[in-house]
Design an enzyme around this catalytic site. Sequence first.
Site, PDB file in Angstrom:
ATOM      1  N   GLU A   1       0.876  -1.166   0.000  1.00 39.29           N
ATOM      2  CA  GLU A   1       0.000   0.000   0.000  1.00 39.29           C
ATOM      3  C   GLU A   1       0.909   1.211   0.000  1.00 39.29           C
ATOM      4  O   GLU A   1       1.213   1.779   1.034  1.00 39.29           O
ATOM      5  CB  GLU A   1      -0.921  -0.034   1.229  1.00 39.29           C
ATOM      6  CG  GLU A   1      -1.996   1.022   1.199  1.00 39.29           C
ATOM      7  CD  GLU A   1      -1.488   2.361   1.717  1.00 39.29           C
ATOM      8  OE1 GLU A   1      -1.004   3.186   0.894  1.00 39.29           O
ATOM      9  OE2 GLU A   1      -1.557   2.579   2.934  1.00 39.29           O
TER      10      GLU A   1
ATOM     11  N   GLU B   1       4.057   8.362  -4.071  1.00 36.16           N
ATOM     12  CA  GLU B   1       4.984   7.672  -3.184  1.00 36.16           C
ATOM     13  C   GLU B   1       5.906   6.714  -3.919  1.00 36.16           C
ATOM     14  O   GLU B   1       6.580   5.892  -3.297  1.00 36.16           O
ATOM     15  CB  GLU B   1       4.206   6.925  -2.099  1.00 36.16           C
ATOM     16  CG  GLU B   1       3.582   7.855  -1.078  1.00 36.16           C
ATOM     17  CD  GLU B   1       2.957   7.104   0.085  1.00 36.16           C
ATOM     18  OE1 GLU B   1       3.191   5.884   0.190  1.00 36.16           O
ATOM     19  OE2 GLU B   1       2.269   7.737   0.892  1.00 36.16           O
TER      20      GLU B   1
END
Length: 732
Positions: A187, A196
């Site tokens: 995740e 990210e």
Amino acid sequence: MNSLISKTLIPPISLSSSTRLTLTPNSLRHFKLHLPRLMSSDSSHRLFQLKLDPLTGNSEWVVIEDNDDLPDCPKEPLLATTSYLDMLNDSCRNKAFRSAIERTVTKPCHVLDIGAGTGLLSMMAARAMGLNGTVTACESYLPMAKLMRKVLHRNRMGKAISLFNKRSDELEVGVDIPSRADVLVSEILDSELLGEGLIPTLQHAYDKLLVENPLTVPFRAVTYGQLVESTYLWKLHDLSGIEAKVSDGIHLVPTGSDSIIQVKSRQYPMHCDAIREEIKLLSEPFEIFEFDFWKRPESNGETKVQVKVIDDGNIHAIVSWWVLQLDREGTVFYSTAPRWINSPANIGYRDWCDHWKQCVWFFRGKGMSVSRGEEVLLEASHTETSVSYNLNVQVPKNDTRQHDHNIRDFQLLLSPERIAIYGDSKWRSSVLAAVRNALQGRVNPLCVVVDDSIFLTLLAANLSKTSHVLSLFPGLREKGAQYLETVVKANCFSMDRVEVPEKRKPCLTLHDTRGKKVDMLIGEPYYYANEGMLPWQNLRFWKDRTLLDPVLSEDALIMPCKGILKACAMSLPDLWSSRCCLGDVEGFDHSIVNTTLGACGELPAPKEGPFLPFSVWQCGEIKELSEIFTILEFDFSKPISSCHGTAQVKFTEGGICHGFVLWVDWIMDTDNSIVISTGPEHRYWKQGVKLLSKPVAVGINGCNSNSEYGSTIVEVLFEPSSSELILKHAFL
């Protein structure tokens, strides 16, 4: 944490030296150029955590050793400003990952978890295999890896999961792990999806760490968008258009230089449900990109979408979100869509949370005028870490209408909130009146602007033709000087009356002022790139004023002359739920992480949750339970010192009190007639929120029942040596 891009607000640095470094903002900017090289050195043994002193602007690296215990300070929890706690309190997210993992990991195999955090997904995978398979967890951020070890130990999973404090691109098959993994669970998503480092992380995993045709959780992500008109969103980026409606003689964006001040071209995370009543939808939702986790992704992509306009208006922005399909069969989904979207029943609505918001992309200028039934062409592209958009109207070839993308050689990039403040006519008129009053009767004044306010610099130089203005620009530095040179002519002054020091100094001397004492010391206060800090950390202005005390004239005017710390007791159920203490998370005990993650709730005495900066108006359901009250005053006519204040206030509404919201009102003149408030009703500033250790039922009169309180006493201490604000309270 993602193995390649840090989730934390300030990046960790891994070094092999224990040297303690103190950095000024300038040296920090230079030092950041070397971060990629430094982060790869000795990453599993020692880490430097950047600690900022908000009252000086200086930073220092604090060493965290691999064999150290995590700092356990109730005033400053190490990971309180990260998104981990909010994510772990997102029950929709947790249930979706649990369901998908249990559907995907159905037999013993090798599972790889990249960016493992507290180890929740790793433990889910191990449990799904009955503890008979192999789970490799990769967590690059040392403090989080330490915390994960504690969570694994608490849940008796230490032997079932192999934890590596490394970036995933540092793992080697045959050295760290025995074989390639059959399943990838991860995740590493942000509000934009890619920020990210999802793409480069997946690319390396497919090349080096996964078997051919692996199983993945999540399985796929699809991004969606919707074209909108919104005056509020327009004011966040088009300073040129807003300023054209203001007639105060100050030209932050002179005619012909429309793009000299801009927001950075990027997507901005935002709780769009909070502005639903200020948004006109100009299109139906449309699909933009599809990202498949089950195969190696491409670094770049482009797409074009024909979008039909459903209402007349100006396209100011695109609101975007994403939907995760977590399992291969397409039965488990998670969506970040705003609540006005009619999602399918199998997706549903999630509770308010702060870690994943919608995103907003601003289209430059006043927006694109469109009519119902018209078609526009949206061009979208993505890199490894971001998505961008361009908009074109589908018009006849002989129609020369087009969107303005004029870009000048020099641009000053500011935050959307800062641009909105500079365009706010009420704010501008208040500041203008304060500076005009301060200049009255002063001949050849030396005016020092101690913060990064370009507006105050232009005001001081424009309103007094005999003033000499010294702008310190501690954050803007040479960018501020270059900007002034560009707009000087439009604002009717010459640069021989305005000076920006070439080098940042801890304090000015009479040598720097050519022997002249300072007549006016002014600030908004505003410090470049510090908008996300707690409101009282702008008391850096007071610290700067203290350092400059030796060069102030006897009748020097200080503006603002004081700050008033204001507060209000509030009901904040959504924010409370996202920040409350963790217990059981999908069958795994997470209570050990509460103090480190800065949770509120049933913490052991004397520990309590920290102050955190939030735009309160975006925090879901909110309700004021008391009048706004003053706790203490900061007197800027005197050098900085400790301050203490106490206030008792009665509740004006019944409800559940979850905490106190605090902010600073800046008093700009000695008559107390010009006030710049940064409270919740002023949406361009953040407030400081102190959540209670336990929600309290309150009533208007009190004593309506044995469980209701009618008033509260709040006591606050400000300590400049640590820049801490300490709050104590009692309900009566």
